[in-house]
Structure formats: structure tokens, C-alpha cells
Design a protein around this motif. Structure first.
Motif, mmCIF file in Angstrom:
data_model
loop_
_atom_site.group_PDB
_atom_site.id
_atom_site.type_symbol
_atom_site.label_atom_id
_atom_site.label_comp_id
_atom_site.label_asym_id
_atom_site.label_seq_id
_atom_site.Cartn_x
_atom_site.Cartn_y
_atom_site.Cartn_z
ATOM 1 N N THR A 28 15.434 -30.191 20.218
ATOM 2 C CA THR A 28 16.287 -31.831 20.086
ATOM 3 C C THR A 28 14.485 -32.477 19.829
ATOM 4 O O THR A 28 13.079 -32.340 19.907
ATOM 5 C CB THR A 28 16.505 -32.613 21.171
ATOM 6 O OG1 THR A 28 15.568 -32.571 22.451
ATOM 7 C CG2 THR A 28 17.935 -32.316 21.207
ATOM 8 N N LYS A 29 14.677 -33.540 18.776
ATOM 9 C CA LYS A 29 13.420 -34.171 18.508
ATOM 10 C C LYS A 29 12.385 -34.875 19.583
ATOM 11 O O LYS A 29 11.356 -34.999 20.302
ATOM 12 C CB LYS A 29 13.202 -35.586 17.464
ATOM 13 C CG LYS A 29 13.324 -34.303 15.903
ATOM 14 C CD LYS A 29 13.865 -36.272 15.390
ATOM 15 C CE LYS A 29 13.979 -35.566 14.283
ATOM 16 N NZ LYS A 29 14.043 -37.358 12.901
ATOM 17 N N ALA A 30 13.493 -35.013 21.252
ATOM 18 C CA ALA A 30 12.819 -36.133 22.323
ATOM 19 C C ALA A 30 11.993 -35.110 23.007
ATOM 20 O O ALA A 30 11.483 -35.003 24.127
ATOM 21 C CB ALA A 30 14.172 -36.652 23.154
ATOM 22 N N TYR A 31 12.243 -33.115 22.539
ATOM 23 C CA TYR A 31 11.484 -32.564 23.614
ATOM 24 C C TYR A 31 10.112 -33.164 24.182
ATOM 25 O O TYR A 31 9.314 -33.200 24.740
ATOM 26 C CB TYR A 31 12.160 -31.002 23.107
ATOM 27 C CG TYR A 31 11.327 -30.468 24.434
ATOM 28 C CD1 TYR A 31 10.103 -29.322 23.706
ATOM 29 C CD2 TYR A 31 12.350 -30.313 24.914
ATOM 30 C CE1 TYR A 31 10.287 -28.124 24.840
ATOM 31 C CE2 TYR A 31 11.551 -29.214 26.830
ATOM 32 C CZ TYR A 31 10.524 -27.843 25.809
ATOM 33 O OH TYR A 31 10.015 -26.649 26.692
ATOM 34 N N PHE A 32 9.569 -33.437 22.849
ATOM 35 C CA PHE A 32 7.825 -33.632 22.948
ATOM 36 C C PHE A 32 7.786 -34.851 23.759
ATOM 37 O O PHE A 32 6.847 -34.624 24.476
ATOM 38 C CB PHE A 32 7.332 -33.782 21.457
ATOM 39 C CG PHE A 32 5.632 -34.241 21.297
ATOM 40 C CD1 PHE A 32 5.400 -35.498 20.830
ATOM 41 C CD2 PHE A 32 4.933 -33.001 21.797
ATOM 42 C CE1 PHE A 32 3.853 -36.229 21.419
ATOM 43 C CE2 PHE A 32 3.470 -33.627 21.636
ATOM 44 C CZ PHE A 32 3.066 -35.467 21.879
ATOM 45 N N ARG A 33 8.001 -35.737 23.439
ATOM 46 C CA ARG A 33 8.304 -36.964 24.235
ATOM 47 C C ARG A 33 7.912 -36.571 25.865
ATOM 48 O O ARG A 33 8.266 -37.963 26.442
ATOM 49 C CB ARG A 33 9.337 -38.175 23.785
ATOM 50 C CG ARG A 33 8.720 -39.553 24.295
ATOM 51 C CD ARG A 33 9.790 -40.758 23.602
ATOM 52 N NE ARG A 33 9.059 -40.502 22.299
ATOM 53 C CZ ARG A 33 8.359 -41.010 21.438
ATOM 54 N NH1 ARG A 33 8.026 -42.229 22.717
ATOM 55 N NH2 ARG A 33 8.148 -41.593 20.662
ATOM 56 N N ASN A 34 9.644 -36.064 26.210
ATOM 57 C CA ASN A 34 9.803 -35.358 27.592
ATOM 58 C C ASN A 34 8.009 -34.996 27.872
ATOM 59 O O ASN A 34 8.272 -35.617 29.129
ATOM 60 C CB ASN A 34 10.642 -34.799 27.692
ATOM 61 C CG ASN A 34 11.726 -35.574 27.499
ATOM 62 O OD1 ASN A 34 12.259 -35.479 27.546
ATOM 63 N ND2 ASN A 34 12.893 -34.210 27.236
ATOM 64 N N PHE A 35 7.389 -34.245 27.691
ATOM 65 C CA PHE A 35 6.305 -34.201 27.941
ATOM 66 C C PHE A 35 5.388 -34.966 28.383
ATOM 67 O O PHE A 35 4.257 -35.067 29.215
ATOM 68 C CB PHE A 35 5.382 -32.888 27.112
ATOM 69 C CG PHE A 35 5.740 -31.884 27.133
ATOM 70 C CD1 PHE A 35 6.586 -30.812 26.555
ATOM 71 C CD2 PHE A 35 6.093 -31.261 28.945
ATOM 72 C CE1 PHE A 35 8.084 -29.375 26.628
ATOM 73 C CE2 PHE A 35 6.599 -30.018 28.853
ATOM 74 C CZ PHE A 35 7.716 -29.535 27.539
ATOM 75 N N MET A 36 5.748 -36.237 27.389
ATOM 76 C CA MET A 36 4.527 -36.799 27.817
ATOM 77 C C MET A 36 4.851 -38.080 28.650
ATOM 78 O O MET A 36 4.382 -39.331 29.179
ATOM 79 C CB MET A 36 4.676 -38.067 26.225
ATOM 80 C CG MET A 36 4.060 -36.809 24.796
ATOM 81 S SD MET A 36 2.318 -36.284 24.815
ATOM 82 C CE MET A 36 1.319 -37.917 25.090
ATOM 83 N N THR A 37 5.731 -38.523 29.073
ATOM 84 C CA THR A 37 6.345 -39.073 30.326
ATOM 85 C C THR A 37 5.622 -38.883 31.525
ATOM 86 O O THR A 37 5.369 -37.108 31.756
ATOM 87 C CB THR A 37 8.079 -39.130 30.276
ATOM 88 O OG1 THR A 37 7.686 -38.289 30.854
ATOM 89 C CG2 THR A 37 8.720 -39.861 28.954
#
Lengths: 301, 493
Positions: free
Chosen positions: B325-334
Motif C-alpha cells: 500500500t501507499k500508506a506503508y511509508f507513512r506508517n514508518f513516519m508516525t
């Protein structure tokens, strides 16, 4: 206001044998919009990810309020928001669901989150699309959703990786307007772009990334004054002519080895109508009409 | 705060899962369909459509009876004109087993024999068929044997009844012989009496006056001499008779001793039943649960397979989908940490699998009438522990591999390895000792064993501690590997 909110001191980043950044020095002022300009593959995304603490530099330091960002990554993550070029949200969730989800991940309390999500959807003009699945949004709406997801935790620094890439002029205008609006609330913004016009329009400070280094930085007016030109484009010609007449076309060909084919094709096509070439004659400069014609022909394809 | 992050992750995963209605329905209902289909398919405990190839090298009543015994067991008999045809029929899958009957002669005796040829590549079936065929032969042999032995027993009984009277007769004959011996001895006239009589007569001759008297005396002397001579002959004959009688007496005594010995031995053996001789040890095979059917015995292994494949494939697919998913990266930023993401994926998979199993248990209990809930707490513990172990195996695979194809392939390989080194395909006791010592760590074996103990035999926690320990080890190892694998994927973004 702190002129050195974020400092990059001698930052070097290597991926295996490939050096992407080499002794980069940069200062990001607080509450301003800083643009990092460079061709595809120059390392713009890498520098943003280093600032956002996603990557650790191979050498050098990244300071936030004079403290290394890697000493307190959890707080950095709470203070920084990052929106990458491809967008980063769940396509099978709606706009509202995405915002609530990321809000929870940032530990925003429920009582605060509910009005914030609503406010944010108004802010990015997605309130009418709140129940639409993200995969069904238009490109511009997806960009705005991505930015909204980056703002859900009210970061003090917002990092945007080519927020206007692949957008038509109208959508680009909308995003630029949004960026200005966000900055007007005091958020420090760092973004990357390939387009000089855009950088000149909105940036308080620009940094030019070329060949693994920041070769020039300052406010657009300072740079123009330095090179005695009327716009950034003129300044760039002088900078590149100083650098040994290396054309933009050549630098694109060198760096786009690591980019995808579609991007390469588009940039190659665009670079044939480049702003600058290896002579000082500005007759190759593209006009706004030519630009619009280019994009309309692109859409027809 | 962490709970808020965690519940948001689980809620997001479940929302996305159930949003795809068709695939979520399929994923949840497929195991139920499989187990119901298997239940109906294997509801009979009898073998059917089993062909037994038969060839008679030489025929006898016994071998014919054995062959007809196969038919009574539900096997379909195919006669072949030669041994090679019969054996070929097994190779060509026309028959599942080949029985070749022959007999061999030894002196005045003939012995029937039967040789079975079975395809041992179908190990489970071969074992069942051989067992059935041997039972058929054994039963028929026992029947024939019992008849013969019964005849022998009757003969022995007759002997038992006849020998005492024979002994009596022999005893009587022996005593009569002794009496006659005594009588014979009494018959013997001493030679000296004759000599005395002859000397008296000689004296009388010398005293006789007339020639007539002398003639009569001479005649008497001659007669007495003749009697003496005859007496000597009689003595010799009597002597022979005495010695003959002695021999007969010895023979009679010997015969009596033998009869006594035979009688003693025969009477000491309490043989009343031919069955006790032919099969002195009674054999019967009984199931541990008298009321259990084939589906009861199959349920634990079916449930174990559903848990294995379901958990590994679901969790690996979940992780890969998340990575794509595209959101996988953002999960690491949280600020949310990696363990929160890992545990939320685990909980999501566990919830979906538990929904699956609730439906499966309901179907098995209500439709197939298999009682799963003898010890419900133990069943829940086994299910929870096993699913946890398998989910983390799948999650590790999902983080390690990058494409759908490689994840599915790796998941199938992992499940296949567990399946191969278990009792499901081949008996685990057939493999080498090295692999067998490793197989005790196979979670599928542990799960199959735990389900059997809990579902079939209703055993408690104390009997499943080793299985729960195996699941615990797998959980710990693969939880750590999953965490490390997730860390590595972050670097690849």
C-alpha cells in the motif's frame, strides 16, 4: 523566528557504493517556505527523508533547534509531517477514514481528532469527498489528501516531496495556494521541485541541488542579485555555464538511470524544450502558451 | 495511547478486509465448505471399489474359501490367468492388491500358501488392504484349522477313554502270565525220581524169580527210562516256554509303562477347545472410542490443516498487502513503534481466523455431529496457541518476500514442509531417526496430537503441555524474526 530551525552540516548519504549526497550544508529558516531544486535523481527525496529522520546520513549531522534529530526521533516524528511524491494513504479507505487512522497513529486524542479531521477536510477542500474511497479521488484530490494526512498531527515542519509533480497548471496552482495557506499559519515548509517558476513564486529560500551538492542557496531575490539577472532562470544559466557548460539535458540523461521509464520519457520530452541550453541565447525559453500546449498534447496522448 | 494506536490499526485492517465482500466471504467460508465436504466424503468407514487381483497356481478348497472371503469383505475379485498378469494389474492400478494362491507338497502333506503383492507407494491404503486381506486369510485358516484340530481332539478323547481299559487288560494278561509261569514250574518232575524208580526196579529185577516178572520189570524199566528221557525233553520245552513267557511278560510290562506314560500325559493336558490350539491368544482390535466414526478420527487432522494453511497464507498475504500500500511509508513516519504494527496485524489475522473456526466448529458440531467440546477451555487454548505460531510464521514470510508470487510460493513451501514431515501423508515412524528427532518440533504434529487428545479423548491441560510448549517456541522465534524482517523492509523503502 529562528533562521536555523533545521541545519544540515556536512551531510553525506551513500547507498552502497552510490553517493547521493556529498557534504551538503543547508539551513532551513523557521516559518518560511524553503524550496530545494534539482533534476530527477539528484537526491531531493533523499535529503527530505534525511530531514524527516527516515534515513540516517552516512556522515554529517542534522540539527533541529541545535539538537540532533536522531537523539529524539519520536518527538521529531510528532513535529514533522512528510508527504512523498507518490502519495501515502490507504486507497481502500475513505478520506475521512484515512485522516482518523493517521490521527490515531499520531496519538491525537479523540476529542481533538474529530473536529480536527473535519477542519482539515475543509482546509484542503475535501469535505465534499469525505466518504469517497481514496482510490476514486482525482489526482489533485489525492495530493490534497496526502498533504492533509501530513497535517493531521499539526506538525511545526511540513516536508513535501514534489507536491506539484504530474499536475496540470490549474491543479498546480491549487496546490501552491494550499502551501501558502499552510505557511500562513506558521508552519515551516520544505518542498522539492524541478520547476524554477514555482520556486520563484512561493519560496522564501531556495537551494539548488546538483551533482550531490548544494551549489547555491539563498532567497530568490538574493540569487538574482548575485548573478545580476531578472529571474531564477537567468541565474541558473549562469550557474551552469560556470559549471562548465554542462547542459540540463546531459544531467537528466545521467541521473534518470534510476528513474522509471515514464518519468524519463516525460522529462526527456520536456527537456527538449528546456528553459536553458548550452548557449546564453534565451530564445529556447519556453513560453506559457507553449507550456499549456505541451500539457494539453500530453493529456491527449 | 498505545491501545488507541493498536485499535486504530486493527480497525483499519478489518475495515479493509471486510470491505472486499466477496473475498472476505470466500476466505471465511471456504474452510467450512472443505470440512463439510470431507466429512460427507469420508463418513463411511468401509473401503469401497477395492479390486483384488487373484491367481490360483493350484487350487484347493481352502484357497477358494479365502478368495470368496475377500468378496464378503466388500472387495471386488478379478481373476487372472497368470501370476505376472496379477502383479501387473497392481502396477497398472487395475487392482489395489494381488493375491497368488499356491500349495506345496512335503511327503504325504500339502500346505496352502498365499502371497500378497501391494503397491506400497500408497502406504496408507496398502497397509489397510494387507490388513484386511490377512484377516480374511487368517479367519479362513482358523476355521479350517479348528476343524482339523477338533478331529484330533476327538481322537485324543477316544484314546483317553480306551487306554485305561487296555491297561486293565494288559495288567490282567500280565498276572495270568505270571500264574501260568508258576504252574509251568510246578509241572516239572525231577529226574532223580526216575532214577530212583529205575534203581528200585533194578533191585526188583534182581529179586524177581520168574522170567515173566523179570520181563515185566524190564519193560517197566524201559518205560521209565523213556519217561525220563521225555521228562528231560519236557523240561527243556518248559524252560523255553518259561523264557518265552518272561519275554512276553517284559513286553507286557513295557507296554503297560508306555500306556501309563501316555495316559498320564494325555490326562494332564486339559484340551477341550480347538480354538485354544489354533489361536491360543485371542486377538481383537477395538477403537479407543467405541462410538467414534471415521469422521471423528479425521476431524483433528482436518482442523489442523485448516489452521496451518489458513493462518500462514492469510497472515503472509496481509503483510504483503500492507507493504504494497501507499500508506506503508507513512506508517514508518508516525511515532507508533514497530511492535504495535506487528501485534495489530497478528490480532487482525487472529480475529479473522477465529471467525472462520467458529463457523467450522458450528458446522462440524451441528452437521457432522462430531462432539468437539468435551474440554472447551483446552480446545480454545490449543487453537489460540497454534494459530499464534502459524500467524507469525506467515508474517515473517510476508515481510521477507517482496512479490505476491514469492510470498504465496514460500507460504505453500513452509506449510508443505510441515505437512510432509507429519503423520498426515506418511507415518512419521517410517522416516529416519534424525528427521524424527526434528519432527517433534513440527507444530503441525503438535497440533494434530493436541487436537486428538482434546477432541477425541477429552484429555486435560496436563496432557498437552509439550504441544503448547512447541507453539510457544515457534511464537517466540518467529515473533523476533518478524520484528527483524520488518526492520529490514524499512531500509528498502
Amino acid at each position: 523566528m529562528n533562521d536555523k530551525l533545521i541545519q544540515l552540516n556536512g551531510v553525506t548519504k551513500r547507498f552502497g557504493k552510490n553517493t547521493v549526497l556529498d557534504s551538503v550544508n543547508l539551513e532551513i529558516p523557521e516559518g518560511k517556505i524553503t524550496g530545494i531544486i534539482g533534476a530527477s535523481g539528484e537526491g531531493k527525496s533523499t535529503i527530505l527523508k534525511i530531514i524527516a529522520s527516515f534515513y540516517k546520513p552516512t556522515a554529517g549531522k542534522v540539527l533541529y533547534f541545535n539538537r540532533s534529530i536522531f537523539k529524539d526521533i519520536q518527538n521529531i516524528k510528532k513535529s514533522f509531517g512528510l508527504a512523498i511524491e507518490d502519495g501515502s494513504f490507504y486507497e481502500n479507505l475513505t478520506v475521512e477514514e484515512n485522516l482518523f487512522y493517521f490521527g490515531h497513529l499520531y496519538s491525537v486524542k479523540e476529542g481533538v481528532l474529530i473536529p480536527r479531521v473535519k477542519g482539515l477536510m475543509h482546509f484542503v477542500d475535501l469535505i465534499d469527498a469525505k466518504d469517497i474511497l481514496s482510490k476514486n479521488l482525482s489526482l489533485g484530490m489525492k495530493k490534497r489528501l496526502d498533504i492533509a494526512c501530513s497535517l493531521i498531527h499539526k506538525p511545526s515542519v511540513l516536508i513535501l516531496d514534489e507536491p506539484t509533480a504530474d499536475l496540470d497548471p490549474l491543479l498546480r496552482y491549487q496546490i501552491i495556494k494550499l502551501i501558502k495557506k499552510i505557511n500562513s499559519h506558521g508552519t515551516t515548509i520544505i518542498f522539492t521541485t524541478q520547476l524554477l517558476e514555482e520556486a520563484e513564486e512561493i519560496c522564501d529560500k531556495v537551494a539548488i541541488l546538483y551533482n550531490e551538492k548544494i551549489i547555491e542557496h539563498g532567497s530568490p531575490s538574493d540569487i538574482k542579485d548575485k548573478y545580476h539577472v531578472g529571474d531564477l532562470d537567468g541565474a541558473f544559466r549562469k550557474i551552469f555555464s560556470k559549471k562548465g557548460r554542462k547542459t540540463y539535458q546531459e544531467s537528466v540523461e545521467k541521473k534518470t538511470e534510476i528513474k522509471n521509464e515514464k518519468q524519463e520519457k516525460k522529462e526527456e520530452e520536456f527537456s527538449n524544450k528546456t528553459f536553458w541550453s548550452d548557449d546564453d541565447n534565451i530564445k529556447d525559453m519556453i513560453t506559457k502558451e507553449e507550456l499549456e500546449e505541451f500539457y494539453s498534447s500530453d493529456r491527449k496522448k | 495511547m498505545i491501545f488507541g494506536n493498536f485499535s486504530a490499526l486493527v480497525k483499519k485492517d478489518l475495515l479493509m478486509f471486510f470491505r472486499s465482500k466477496i473475498s472476505s466471504v470466500i476466505i471465511i467460508l471456504i474452510p467450512l465448505i472443505i470440512i463439510l465436504a470431507a466429512g460427507y466424503a469420508f463418513s463411511s468407514s468401509q473401503l469401497s471399489s477395492v479390486y483384488v487381483g487373484v491367481h490360483f497356481n493350484s487350487s484347493s478348497t481352502l484357497s477358494q474359501n479365502i478368495a470368496s472371503g475377500f468378496s464378503q469383505n466388500g472387495f471386488i475379485i478379478k481373476n487372472y490367468s497368470s501370476s505376472s498378469d496379477c502383479i501387473n494389474s497392481v502396477e497398472l492400478d487395475e487392482s489395489q492388491i494381488c493375491a497368488i494362491f499356491s500349495n506345496s507338497s512335503s511327503g504325504n502333506f500339502t500346505r496352502d500358501s498365499v502371497v500378497f503383492y501391494a503397491d506400497y507407494s500408497r502406504l496408507n491404503l496398502a497397509g489397510t488392504l494387507i490388513n484386511n486381506a490377512e484377516n480374511s486369510v487368517y479367519n479362513q485358516s482358523v476355521k479350517e484349522g479348528e476343524a482339523s484340530v477338533q478331529d484330533l481332539i476327538s481322537l485324543i478323547d477316544l484314546t483317553k477313554s480306551v487306554l485305561p481299559s487296555a491297561r486293565i487288560s494288559l495288567n490282567s494278561a500280565s498276572s495270568d502270565l505270571s500264574q501260568s509261569q508258576s504252574s509251568l514250574i510246578g509241572l516239572n518232575i525231577p529226574v532223580s525220581d526216575f532214577d530212583t524208580a529205575i534203581s528200585y526196579l533194578n533191585t526188583a529185577y534182581s529179586l524177581a524169580n520168574s522170567s515173566n516178572e523179570k520181563s515185566y520189570i524190564n519193560n517197566t524199566i524201559a518205560l521209565l527210562s523213556s519217561m525220563k528221557s521225555n521228562n528231560e525233553n519236557v523240561s527243556i520245552v518248559l524252560g523255553n516256554v518259561a523264557s518265552f513267557q518272561g519275554g512276553v511278560s517284559g513286553d507286557l510290562a513295557s507296554a503297560l509303562r508306555n500306556i501309563n506314560a501316555i495316559l498320564t500325559k494325555v490326562q494332564s493336558k486339559n484340551i477341550s477347545s480347538a480354538q485354544n490350539i489354533v489361536s491360543p491368544i485371542g486377538i481383537s482390535v477395538r477403537p479407543l472410542n467405541q462410538n467414534s466414526s471415521t469422521i471423528d478420527y479425521m476431524t483433528p487432522v482436518l482442523l489442523a490443516l485448516i489452521a496451518l494453511f489458513g493462518a500462514i497464507l492469510l497472515s503472509s498475504a496481509f503483510v504483503l498487502k500492507e507493504k504494497k500500500t501507499k500508506a506503508y511509508f507513512r506508517n514508518f513516519m508516525t511515532p507508533s513503534k514497530d511492535p504495535v504494527f506487528i501485534i495489530s496485524t497478528y490480532v487482525t489475522c487472529l480475529i479473522i481466523l477465529l471467525i472462520q473456526f467458529i463457523l467450522v466448529f458450528a458446522g462440524v458440531y451441528l452437521i457432522l455431529h462430531v462432539n468437539l467440546f468435551a474440554v472447551p477451555l483446552e480446545l480454545a487454548a490449543v487453537l489460540f496457541a497454534s494459530l499464534t505460531a502459524f500467524i507469525f510464521v506467515g508474517m515473517f514470510i510476508g515481510y521477507v518476500f517482496r512479490s505476491e508470487e514469492s510470498v504465496i510460493f514460500a507460504s505453500m513451501i513452509a506449510a508443505g514442509v510441515f505437512l510432509f514431515f507429519s503423520n498426515t501423508l506418511f507415518p512419521i515412524e517410517n522416516i529416519s531417526s534424525t528427521f524424527m528427532s526434528l519432527s517433534i518440533f513440527n507444530p503441525l504434529i503438535a497440533l494434530d496430537s493436541a487436537f486428538k487428545k482434546v477432541i477425541l479423548f477429552g484429555l486435560g491441560f496436563s496432557s498437552i503441555t509439550s504441544e503448547l510448549t512447541t507453539f510457544g517456541i515457534f511464537f517466540v522465534v518467529f515473533a523476533i524474526l518478524t520484528y527483524l524482517a520488518r526492520k529490514i523492509t524499512r531500509r528498502m523503502l
